[in-house]
Design an enzyme around this catalytic site. Structure first.
Site, PDB file in Angstrom:
ATOM      1  N   CYS A 178       0.839  -1.189   0.000  1.00 16.91           N
ATOM      2  CA  CYS A 178       0.000   0.000   0.000  1.00 16.91           C
ATOM      3  C   CYS A 178       0.884   1.252   0.000  1.00 16.91           C
ATOM      4  O   CYS A 178       1.785   1.374   0.837  1.00 16.91           O
ATOM      5  CB  CYS A 178      -0.917  -0.007   1.222  1.00 16.91           C
ATOM      6  SG  CYS A 178      -1.873   1.518   1.417  1.00 16.91           S
ATOM      7  N   ASP A 185      -0.037  -6.049   0.252  1.00 17.34           N
ATOM      8  CA  ASP A 185      -1.282  -6.412  -0.423  1.00 17.34           C
ATOM      9  C   ASP A 185      -1.029  -7.700  -1.209  1.00 17.34           C
ATOM     10  O   ASP A 185      -0.115  -7.749  -2.038  1.00 17.34           O
ATOM     11  CB  ASP A 185      -1.730  -5.306  -1.384  1.00 17.34           C
ATOM     12  CG  ASP A 185      -2.101  -4.020  -0.662  1.00 17.34           C
ATOM     13  OD1 ASP A 185      -2.686  -4.101   0.433  1.00 17.34           O
ATOM     14  OD2 ASP A 185      -1.794  -2.933  -1.190  1.00 17.34           O
TER      15      ASP A 185
END
Length: 272
Positions: A178, A185
């Site tokens: 992120c 992620d």
């Protein structure tokens, strides 16, 4: 005595880039049990704390990512519980660590978690399906060496113009970070196309090159679509990524050539 107030809970903490078992934070069970009148030496129950880790990854000895879903059991008789945020940070510290094989990674977790809990902790690995049944060919067991984890490397992409195919390729090894929080992620990605046959090893290296890249999910998928389009020249292309959920939400960006119908069904990845 360690307390939750001494841990990383509620504090801004940088996500680790290197293996660090010292991230694990033990909290003694005794104090809370005394508050409800429980005697550590004569507990009126048996049991364990069972954790399910869906975002677990490390590198093999050639640098290719490995993934697993892990079940971890901490016996209720252990003197300490393992604070949750520290556990998450510890697991993420494994992301860039190389192990000779999966068993070496599992045993390292057993050793570290047992030391934190003060008792023997069990760790079981289950490998999630790499591609949903009927969805095409997985890239993830290809025997390739990898040493680039960011920024994305479209130069790995190529295709054989002498062989035109219609096929679906998939990987569960897509990971980025992120750009706001630095949190990892995780996603499985499916690539369906018609056109010159895409080189498998190059595509896998390209997808893994997102591993330390900071970009939103949607932007990653658009970048993948654009760079495959530019480098491999398919007649049409469809890219979908299924990201693991955070805060009860999962996102599944889908980008396709104009005229391609949207997916007829929604499928939850095992890690979602």
């Amino acid at each position: 005595m360690n307390t939750p107030q001494d841990s990383s809970l509620g504090r801004e903490v940088a996500y680790p880039s290197q293996y660090d078992p010292a991230l694990l934070f033990p909290i003694p069970r005794r104090g809370a049990r005394e508050e409800i009148g429980l005697d550590e030496a004569a507990l009126p129950f048996v049991g364990h704390d069972r954790w399910q880790a869906y975002e677990l990854s490390w590198l093999d000895r050639r640098g290719k990512p490995r993934i697993a879903v892990a079940t971890i059991r901490v016996p209720c008789t252990s003197p300490n519980l393992i604070e949750s945020k520290s556990f998450k940070l510890y697991l993420n510290s494994l992301n860039s660590t190389r192990f000779d094989d999966d068993e070496a990674a599992r045993l390292r977790m057993v050793t570290d978690l047992s030391a934190c809990a003060g008792a023997v902790v069990t760790v079981q690995f289950g490998v999630p399906p790499l591609v949903e049944e009927g969805e095409g060919e997985s890239l993830d067991e290809r025997d390739v060496a990898i040493d680039r984890y960011g920024p994305p490397a479209p130069e790995y992409l190529s295709a054989n113009a002498d062989e035109v195919v219609t096929e679906t390729l998939g990987s569960a090894l897509l990971k980025s970070n992120c750009p706001v929080t630095g949190q990892p992620d995780w996603a499985s990605v499916s690539i369906r196309y018609h056109g010159p046959k895409i080189d498998r090893d190059g595509l896998l290296r390209y997808l893994v090159s997102y591993r330390e890249h900071a970009e939103f999910h949607e932007q990653c998928v658009e970048r993948i679509f654009s760079e495959i389009s530019q480098r491999c020249r398919p007649e049409w292309l469809e890219v979908e990524a299924r990201y693991t959920r955070r805060g009860g939400l999962d996102i599944n960006p889908w980008r396709a050539s104009p005229g391609i119908a949207q997916p007829a069904r929604t499928v939850r990845d095992l890690r979602q």
